[in-house]
Design a protein around this motif. Structure first.
Motif, PDB file in Angstrom:
ATOM      1  N   TRP A  43      25.180 -28.264  69.763  1.00  0.00           N
ATOM      2  CA  TRP A  43      25.560 -28.749  68.511  1.00  0.00           C
ATOM      3  C   TRP A  43      25.642 -30.383  68.899  1.00  0.00           C
ATOM      4  O   TRP A  43      25.503 -31.267  68.057  1.00  0.00           O
ATOM      5  CB  TRP A  43      26.999 -28.322  67.802  1.00  0.00           C
ATOM      6  N   PHE A  46      22.560 -32.041  68.572  1.00  0.00           N
ATOM      7  CA  PHE A  46      22.281 -32.240  67.051  1.00  0.00           C
ATOM      8  C   PHE A  46      23.040 -33.530  66.594  1.00  0.00           C
ATOM      9  O   PHE A  46      22.571 -34.415  65.966  1.00  0.00           O
ATOM     10  CB  PHE A  46      22.494 -31.085  66.099  1.00  0.00           C
ATOM     11  N   HIS A  47      24.523 -33.341  67.042  1.00  0.00           N
ATOM     12  CA  HIS A  47      25.396 -34.570  66.577  1.00  0.00           C
ATOM     13  C   HIS A  47      24.701 -36.044  66.991  1.00  0.00           C
ATOM     14  O   HIS A  47      25.092 -36.948  66.532  1.00  0.00           O
ATOM     15  CB  HIS A  47      26.703 -34.300  66.855  1.00  0.00           C
ATOM     16  N   ALA A  49      21.845 -36.601  67.497  1.00  0.00           N
ATOM     17  CA  ALA A  49      20.733 -37.363  66.619  1.00  0.00           C
ATOM     18  C   ALA A  49      21.323 -37.855  65.344  1.00  0.00           C
ATOM     19  O   ALA A  49      20.893 -38.844  64.866  1.00  0.00           O
ATOM     20  CB  ALA A  49      19.919 -35.961  66.331  1.00  0.00           C
ATOM     21  N   LEU A  50      22.449 -37.001  64.676  1.00  0.00           N
ATOM     22  CA  LEU A  50      22.929 -37.733  63.582  1.00  0.00           C
ATOM     23  C   LEU A  50      23.677 -39.065  63.916  1.00  0.00           C
ATOM     24  O   LEU A  50      23.646 -39.924  62.981  1.00  0.00           O
ATOM     25  CB  LEU A  50      23.942 -36.773  63.007  1.00  0.00           C
ATOM     26  N   SER A 107      30.952 -28.210  62.197  1.00  0.00           N
ATOM     27  CA  SER A 107      30.472 -27.908  63.658  1.00  0.00           C
ATOM     28  C   SER A 107      31.080 -28.925  64.401  1.00  0.00           C
ATOM     29  O   SER A 107      31.563 -29.790  63.919  1.00  0.00           O
ATOM     30  CB  SER A 107      28.934 -27.991  63.807  1.00  0.00           C
ATOM     31  N   GLY A 109      30.546 -30.138  68.520  1.00  0.00           N
ATOM     32  CA  GLY A 109      29.760 -30.639  69.264  1.00  0.00           C
ATOM     33  C   GLY A 109      30.567 -30.991  70.747  1.00  0.00           C
ATOM     34  O   GLY A 109      31.515 -31.640  70.576  1.00  0.00           O
TER      35      GLY A 109
END
Length: 315
Positions: A43, A46-47, A49-50, A107, A109
């Motif tokens: 996660w 992914f975070h 990338a956000l 979520s 991370g």
């Protein structure tokens, strides 16, 4: 221009509809099961990338890019600071399960190699409304909007929850507590109040006092905290006006920033809110919501702050 062209769900002020709970549970919510380290690290990627997406997103909408409260489309925000923790993620899920209006946790991370020591990030939904602001206006409960009574209900209900251990002072998941007003901003967990007070008093210093007599008087006043028989209750830990969100109709829309939450002595919630600005509107509001029964503890807590402020003020 963009607000008439861009789909509503992509706009920075979009929020998801939330169910209004008219009754907050007084039964202790279950402690959530947090994902394992491998899942959290996934996660985290992914975070990250956000985070980069948000830079472009904010530029596109001409809004300020905040690297700590990251604005995103689809009604989402991501909190990523050096204070974000697994304990905060757990507390958010507990209070949401009880019906208290908080951002919906999505979520968590983990970022073990982050150079800024921002080890955890939390992805959540955006809360509608605006944050309250403290002032020196007079407080009149009868003229306030419904949020005041709804917030008092939230506090009362949380304070009925039973801790896993009646004497333990710890986070929602039984680990350390974090906060802006404690030595080194982190403490515990503690098996009992004796350990808790030993830690709080450990950095006490006469540095800020004009005389030894004044220092001893403050120490004596602060030590009175150890002689009260307080219950351990679930506590937000940073009960300030700016952490309360109110919608356009005057209802409580969000109770945010649970990074300091956990199981504390029952006075902690209110003395945190009332230590400064005795004539302020928020002091009066907190007093009305239950803080008025802790006037002795407040005096002791203010004295403790004077004794130990050097241990956290510069951090």
């Amino acid at each position: 221009m963009w607000n008439t062209v861009v789909p509503r769900i992509l706009q920075p002020d979009f929020t998801w509809p939330r169910t209004i709970h008219y009754k907050i549970s007084e039964v202790t919510p279950a402690v959530p099961r947090l994902p394992g380290k491998t899942t959290r690290k996934a996660w985290g990627l992914f975070h990250k990338a956000l985070y980069y997406l948000s830079e472009y997103y904010c530029s596109w909408f001409h809004i300020h890019f905040d690297p700590h409260i990251v604005q995103l489309p689809f009604g989402l925000v991501m909190k990523w600071t050096d204070r974000t923790s697994l304990e905060e993620a757990a507390a958010m899920q507990m209070v949401e399960a009880a019906g208290i209006p908080v951002p919906k946790f999505l979520s968590c991370g983990e970022h073990p190699a982050d150079p800024s020591n921002r080890k955890y990030s939390i992805l959540m939904t955006r809360i509608p409304g605006i944050a309250l602001e403290n002032s020196f206006d007079p407080f009149q409960a009868d003229t306030e909007e419904p949020w005041l009574y709804e917030l008092r209900t939230c506090l009362h209900s949380m304070r009925q929850w039973r801790p896993p251990c009646p004497t333990s002072i710890c986070s929602a998941i039984g680990t350390c507590l974090r906060g802006p007003r404690i030595p080194c901003h982190i403490m515990g967990p503690f098996a009992n109040k004796e350990e808790f007070y030993e830690y709080l008093f450990s950095p006490a210093s006469s540095h800020g006092f004009k005389s030894i007599t004044a220092y001893k008087q403050a120490l004596s006043c602060a030590r009175k905290l150890e002689h009260h028989s307080h219950r351990v209750t679930f506590t937000h830990g940073d009960f300030k006006a700016h952490n309360i969100m109110v919608d356009d109709d005057g209802h409580l829309s969000g109770f945010i920033d649970w990074e300091s939450a956990g199981w504390y002595p029952e006075y902690w919630e209110f003395t945190t809110a009332m230590r400064f600005g005795r004539s302020s509107w928020w002091y009066q509001a907190a007093s009305w919501m239950g803080g008025d029964q802790y006037s002795d503890e407040l005096a002791s807590d203010i004295a403790l702050n004077l004794l130990t402020v050097d241990s956290y003020i510069a951090m």
